[in-house]
Design an enzyme around this catalytic site. Sequence first.
Site, PDB file in Angstrom:
ATOM      1  N   ALA A 191     -23.014 -58.745  36.148  1.00 21.47           N
ATOM      2  CA  ALA A 191     -22.737 -58.785  34.710  1.00 21.47           C
ATOM      3  C   ALA A 191     -22.413 -60.210  34.254  1.00 21.47           C
ATOM      4  CB  ALA A 191     -21.594 -57.841  34.370  1.00 21.47           C
ATOM      5  N   ASN A 192     -21.662 -60.953  35.062  1.00 22.71           N
ATOM      6  CA  ASN A 192     -21.346 -62.347  34.695  1.00 22.71           C
ATOM      7  C   ASN A 192     -22.623 -63.174  34.542  1.00 22.71           C
ATOM      8  OD1 ASN A 192     -18.666 -61.678  35.015  1.00 22.71           O
ATOM      9  ND2 ASN A 192     -18.405 -62.716  36.985  1.00 22.71           N
TER      10      ASN A 192
ATOM     11  N   GLU B 224     -23.441 -57.740  45.695  1.00 22.53           N
ATOM     12  CA  GLU B 224     -22.287 -56.848  45.467  1.00 22.53           C
ATOM     13  C   GLU B 224     -22.732 -55.397  45.267  1.00 22.53           C
ATOM     14  OE1 GLU B 224     -18.516 -59.415  43.747  1.00 22.53           O
ATOM     15  OE2 GLU B 224     -19.833 -58.496  42.262  1.00 22.53           O
TER      16      GLU B 224
ATOM     17  N   ASN C  61     -23.286 -70.822  47.975  1.00 21.38           N
ATOM     18  CA  ASN C  61     -22.331 -71.899  48.187  1.00 21.38           C
ATOM     19  C   ASN C  61     -22.450 -72.342  49.655  1.00 21.38           C
ATOM     20  OD1 ASN C  61     -20.711 -70.201  49.786  1.00 21.38           O
ATOM     21  ND2 ASN C  61     -19.312 -69.716  48.101  1.00 21.38           N
TER      22      ASN C  61
ATOM     23  N   THR D 233     -24.344 -74.816  46.211  1.00 18.19           N
ATOM     24  CA  THR D 233     -23.306 -75.297  45.297  1.00 18.19           C
ATOM     25  C   THR D 233     -22.113 -75.785  46.118  1.00 18.19           C
ATOM     26  OG1 THR D 233     -22.238 -73.135  45.001  1.00 18.19           O
ATOM     27  CG2 THR D 233     -24.051 -73.664  43.501  1.00 18.19           C
TER      28      THR D 233
ATOM     29  N   GLY E 196     -20.237 -80.571  42.887  1.00 15.23           N
ATOM     30  CA  GLY E 196     -21.533 -80.393  42.243  1.00 15.23           C
ATOM     31  C   GLY E 196     -22.473 -79.501  43.033  1.00 15.23           C
TER      32      GLY E 196
ATOM     33  N   ASP F  69      -9.669 -72.112  35.684  1.00 15.55           N
ATOM     34  CA  ASP F  69     -10.008 -70.881  36.393  1.00 15.55           C
ATOM     35  C   ASP F  69     -11.439 -70.998  36.946  1.00 15.55           C
ATOM     36  OD1 ASP F  69     -10.417 -68.294  37.265  1.00 15.55           O
ATOM     37  OD2 ASP F  69     -10.261 -67.361  35.287  1.00 15.55           O
TER      38      ASP F  69
ATOM     39  N   ALA G 293     -16.148 -67.075  38.504  1.00 14.80           N
ATOM     40  CA  ALA G 293     -17.467 -67.023  37.869  1.00 14.80           C
ATOM     41  C   ALA G 293     -18.137 -68.385  37.674  1.00 14.80           C
ATOM     42  CB  ALA G 293     -17.440 -66.262  36.544  1.00 14.80           C
ATOM     43  N   ALA G 294     -17.593 -69.434  38.277  1.00 12.59           N
ATOM     44  CA  ALA G 294     -18.271 -70.742  38.213  1.00 12.59           C
ATOM     45  C   ALA G 294     -19.660 -70.612  38.848  1.00 12.59           C
ATOM     46  CB  ALA G 294     -17.461 -71.807  38.940  1.00 12.59           C
ATOM     47  N   GLY G 295     -19.706 -69.945  39.997  1.00  7.43           N
ATOM     48  CA  GLY G 295     -20.987 -69.743  40.682  1.00  7.43           C
ATOM     49  C   GLY G 295     -21.942 -68.898  39.842  1.00  7.43           C
ATOM     50  N   ASP G 296     -21.409 -67.884  39.160  1.00  6.38           N
ATOM     51  CA  ASP G 296     -22.256 -67.021  38.328  1.00  6.38           C
ATOM     52  C   ASP G 296     -22.808 -67.776  37.131  1.00  6.38           C
ATOM     53  OD1 ASP G 296     -21.716 -64.911  40.036  1.00  6.38           O
ATOM     54  OD2 ASP G 296     -19.947 -64.299  38.897  1.00  6.38           O
TER      55      ASP G 296
END
Length: 333
Positions: A46-47, A145, A189, A243, A248, A276, A279-282
């Site tokens: 969803a993200n 997931e 990652n 990632t 970066g 926070d 969800a950086a990866g998303d």
Amino acid sequence: MEEQKRILVVGSLNMDQVVQVPRLPVLGETLLGAGSLKLVPGGKGANQAVAMARLGGAVTMAGRVGRDPFGQQLLVALQAAGVSTELVAIDEEEASGTAFIFLVEQDNAIIVAAGANGSLGRDAGHLTRIEEALAQASALVLQLEIPLATVEHLITAARAAAVPVVLNAAPAQHLRPDLLRQVELLIVNEHEAQALVTALGMLSASTVTSAETREPAAKDVLTQARALALRLHEHGVATVVVTLGAAGALLVTRGDQPGAGPLSLYEPAPRVQVTDTTAAGDCFVGALTVALLEGQTPAQALRFAVYASALKVTRFGAQSGLPSRAEVMAFLA
Ligand code: ADP
Ligand code: NA
């Protein structure tokens, strides 16, 4: 007139229950967190769907939620971002997926109760409707997931329909090597990259040991990430991105000159105030996918994704912190 092609995301929806803590409790301990519980729509699938919609993508989400208030709130959040939810099914037995997120200073620790996400693909009728949507898809975006069997089934179906597959292989799981090869764009990652390469048995264990660092990329971190990405590229994945958190991201793809070797690109992250990292990866996956699909070069798309996700970490919440296209363009300018 042909219907406009849409990005099809098949994956998890979770209600994130977030609490700030000074440190993680040890077994048997009760710890007082700071402030009150925050409920934020999340889940990797969803993200990524919301990230792409905010950045201008036409997105359809397929997934499964429970018949409960969280399920309704998760659907509303997708719809508010402009994501089509007609392929999100309601599970009559399982609860909606839930993630317990503990924010500790600049990092987080997460426990996921899969709930309805864990049955995605078990309903044959639902799976057939998802497969039919591939005919109208510009790309299929997957994470890990949901049941691995469903992911593997859909990679095969997408290939049969000539739809490129984007895989964010997170959280790390063992994926069949022949299916990994079918992926067009792989985003992982450093830890997930290492797990995939170790499972393929292509690097010796000693060469793949990497420092657990959150600092800007030291030279050996980059060298290591590039070695992992190259292995995955050699295995057959056209474009591989690793990632690197605050350092970066690194991208390896086919060279544009015939006969030339693969192209390796690195984009350092801008320095930002971290609020926070959830969800950086998303956000990265969504931004890179949208940018590549609209025809940006790999270098442009990588920069777009690094800046979009850096903006994300300055804000609270999974979906609530995802940036709009205008915000990313302003940050890049
Ligand atoms: P994951 O959360 O999946 O482990 P990363 O931590 O590698 O993924 O973060 C994904 C991307 O988000 C990075 O490639 C980077 O562009 C951006 N990012 C993450 N943390 C930071 C940070 N502290 N500062 C700036 N950008 C960040
Ligand atoms: Na990730």
